[in-house]
Design an enzyme around this catalytic site. Structure first.
Site, PDB file in Angstrom:
ATOM      1  CD  GLU A 157      57.895 -48.702  97.101  1.00  0.00           C
ATOM      2  OE1 GLU A 157      58.514 -47.741  96.612  1.00  0.00           O
ATOM      3  OE2 GLU A 157      56.667 -48.669  97.335  1.00  0.00           O
ATOM      4  NE  ARG A 204      60.231 -45.572  97.446  1.00  0.00           N
ATOM      5  CZ  ARG A 204      59.671 -45.160  98.572  1.00  0.00           C
ATOM      6  NH1 ARG A 204      60.361 -44.405  99.407  1.00  0.00           N
ATOM      7  NH2 ARG A 204      58.432 -45.514  98.897  1.00  0.00           N
ATOM      8  CG  ASP A 218      49.664 -46.195  91.515  1.00  0.00           C
ATOM      9  OD1 ASP A 218      50.183 -47.321  91.504  1.00  0.00           O
ATOM     10  OD2 ASP A 218      49.933 -45.335  92.379  1.00  0.00           O
ATOM     11  CD  GLU A 272      51.010 -39.551  94.554  1.00  0.00           C
ATOM     12  OE1 GLU A 272      51.895 -40.430  94.636  1.00  0.00           O
ATOM     13  OE2 GLU A 272      50.625 -38.873  95.531  1.00  0.00           O
TER      14      GLU A 272
END
Length: 599
Positions: free
Chosen positions: A217, A221, A358, A500
């Site tokens: 993360e 980010r 993903d 998404e």
């Protein structure tokens, strides 16, 4: 040999003793990828920031050279307003109705009006963060409810901040390039001043208890946000901070096969956290950011460290498995979503392109594009995965809805689709648009359209018009005679302000110009405004079937500003300021400039 950053300082990672050396041929390719990025006139959007008085830096130039001693201390946080206009008890539903009447969203039919509305949503969210949670990771909107749908003001300022990602202001950093795209110059200038005073090697101020943070993360980010902001503004403070953060994160690549630590202490005072192993997405979604950092600084170490995991995956493909055991996957071309840090190998786990897997598949394509299509073996891994999806997991239920199922450990589909899997429409469309065999992969675009329509229909079918976190699809059990024809149901009814579906609508709009994709995006935007608005920002909901205010989840994650609103804004632009043959988004929607080697 200790890896060095662009200024010659040690990164703290010994790269000489890698038990799995990079194959010579591909090592040469990683050396070649760090080439000058072709210079060209700045895009129109970049010109917007020249009036900010910032210094411009360029690829391969040390950020310290440009920024020098002008580094500013973090500004005093904006004053928090203790007086809120709604008093102790607030009827949130009534406030929302009043707001919607003023906005009159149904009357906004032009792209310009809708674009302005998206910008207004961002400004409301940013105002709440600025006033209530400045410098903290997330805004916690005012979401304490009684059973009758009224909110009780339990905090003195009606909202507060939370720090689930270490306390370095992840929302602020994640939102930088969205502000740049929207032309929010004053907001961007203030946020830039805050970033200039940040130090990723020290615990954030005010002092908080030091603890390791998610390497994944923090990379997508924070590091991605800084690199995206640098891409659009060329303000060297962002590259300076990205280099500092990249050096701290590099210590997390501790495994001999490129496996990274699950959590890492950026200050270097605590040991890395190996109590949990990284999942496939954790290990396979760091490569864009570290490769791009190499491209911008000229230091190849970042790319080499991050891409060792891809090297390992490709070697497994070529060998058909590990030297000691066959590849642990029931579906050739897809990989188990669980890794074992103790053995530096895959563990059992059903292949999927949903949660925990993903962005690994997304990055196989995007690192290939980022590096100027020089790493053909990555595109090979990508097409292997997509072909496996077509064969095993892209399914159509008895009512005609096409979806991408997750799988059990046996490889058999479980007929569940995560909201996270709705990114696949974007990935498949981009692969057709920018891949070398686009014309030959028409089935990918057809699947992108079909899956994205299903994702949108899940929104449309719920009372709130918001999409669930996980949907379950009916299927046939013993041939066509034994089919369950129940419509898709919400197995997990949360909506977390996720991007998404909007992401896939954006890519399909650009590729097809079919107006339905804009209309679907506007319907989703309207639902968010209707059911997620709070006086201090926006919140997810705990149940998309519940239209009452009591369903508020109380979180406004940073990706709402970084991704959800960015894609919603971009789809209503008349011209794309970030053409895909020049830019590629990381998984957090931060734009990176693709390598354009000088002839």
């Amino acid at each position: 040999m200790v890896a060095r950053d662009a200024t010659g300082h040690g990164v703290g990672v010994d790269v000489c003793c890698d038990a799995t050396p990079v194959p010579k041929q591909r090592q040469r390719e990683w050396n070649d990828l760090v080439m000058p990025i072709k210079a060209g006139p700045p895009h129109l959007i970049v010109v917007l920031f020249l009036n900010l008085g910032v210094t411009l830096g360029f690829a391969g130039t040390s950020a310290a050279t440009w920024f020098g001693s002008q580094r500013a201390a973090a500004p005093t946080p904006p004053p928090k307003n203790p007086e809120r206009p709604w008093g102790t008890w607030v009827d949130i539903v009534a406030l929302r109705r009043e707001r919607l009447a003023l906005l009159d969203l149904e009357a906004k039919t032009s792209a310009a009006a809708r674009r302005a509305a998206v910008r207004g949503m961002f400004l409301h969210a940013w105002k709440g963060y600025r006033e209530q949670a400045w410098g903290e990771d997330e805004l916690v909107p005012h979401t304490q409810f009684s059973q009758n749908g009224r909110a009780e003001k339990t905090r003195p300022r009606g909202g507060a901040g939370a720090n689930p990602w270490g306390g370095w202001g992840i929302t602020l950093v994640d939102a930088l390039d969205t502000m740049a795209l929207m032309g929010l110059n004053e907001e961007l200038k203030e946020a830039t001043e805050f970033v200039a005073g940040m130090d990723y090697t020290k615990p954030p101020q005010p002092p908080s208890k030091a603890k390791p943070v998610s390497m994944f993360e923090t990379t997508i980010r924070h590091l991605g946000g800084l690199l995206g902001a640098y891409t659009l503004t060329r303000n060297a403070v962002f590259l300076d901070k990205a280099t500092q953060l990249g050096n701290a994160l590099a210590a997390g690549f501790t495994g001999p096969r490129g496996f990274n630590a699950y959590k890492i202490d950026l200050t270097g005072k605590l040991p890395n956290d190996h109590s949990s192993s990284p999942c496939l997405a954790d290990a396979g979604s760091l490569q864009m950011e570290f490769t791009y950092l190499s491209m911008l600084t000229g230091n190849r170490t970042y790319a080499r460290l991050a891409n060792r995991f891809y090297e390992h995956v490709y070697d497994l493909k070529m060998m058909g498995g590990d030297a000691q055991k066959p590849m642990v996957t029931p579906i050739k071309g897809l990989y188990p979503k669980y890794l074992d840090h103790a053995t530096n190998d895959f563990k059992d786990g059903g292949p999927s392109i949903g949660g925990q897997a993903d962005s690994f598949y997304e990055y196989l394509l995007k690192v290939y594009l980022l590096t100027g299509a020089t790493q053909g073996w990555l595109y090979e891994l990508y097409t292997d995965a997509v072909d496996a999806l077509h064969e095993h997991l892209i399914l159509t239920d008895p009512l005609g809805s096409t979806y991408i199922s997750a799988s059990r450990e046996t490889g058999h589909p479980n007929h569940r689709m995560d909201h996270l899997s709705c990114f696949a429409g974007a990935m498949l469309a981009l692969g057709v648009e920018q891949g070398p065999h686009g014309a030959a992969r028409a089935k990918d675009l057809a699947a992108a359209k079909a899956v994205t329509e299903t994702c949108y229909r899940l929104y449309e079918a719920s009372p709130t018009k918001l999409g669930p976190e996980i949907a379950h699809f009916s299927h046939c059990h013993n041939g066509a005679a034994d089919c369950d024809r129940t419509p898709p149901t919400a197995e997990d009814g949360k909506y977390q302000l996720r991007p998404e579906t909007l992401e896939s609508l954006y890519y399909l709009w650009l590729q097809t110009k079919d107006p339905k994709y804009r209309e679907w995006a506007w319907a989703i935007f309207t639902a968010i405004e209707t059911h997620c608005w709070m006086p201090t920002g926006y919140t997810g909901v705990t149940d998309v079937q519940n239209t009452g205010a009591g369903s508020a989840s109380g979180r406004m994650e940073s990706f709402f500003l970084a991704e959800t609103l960015k894609y919603a804004y971009l789809i209503f632009l008349d011209e794309n300021p970030l053409p895909h043959d020049e830019y590629v988004f990381n998984t957090e929607a931060h734009p990176f400039r693709r390598m354009q080697p000088v002839p």
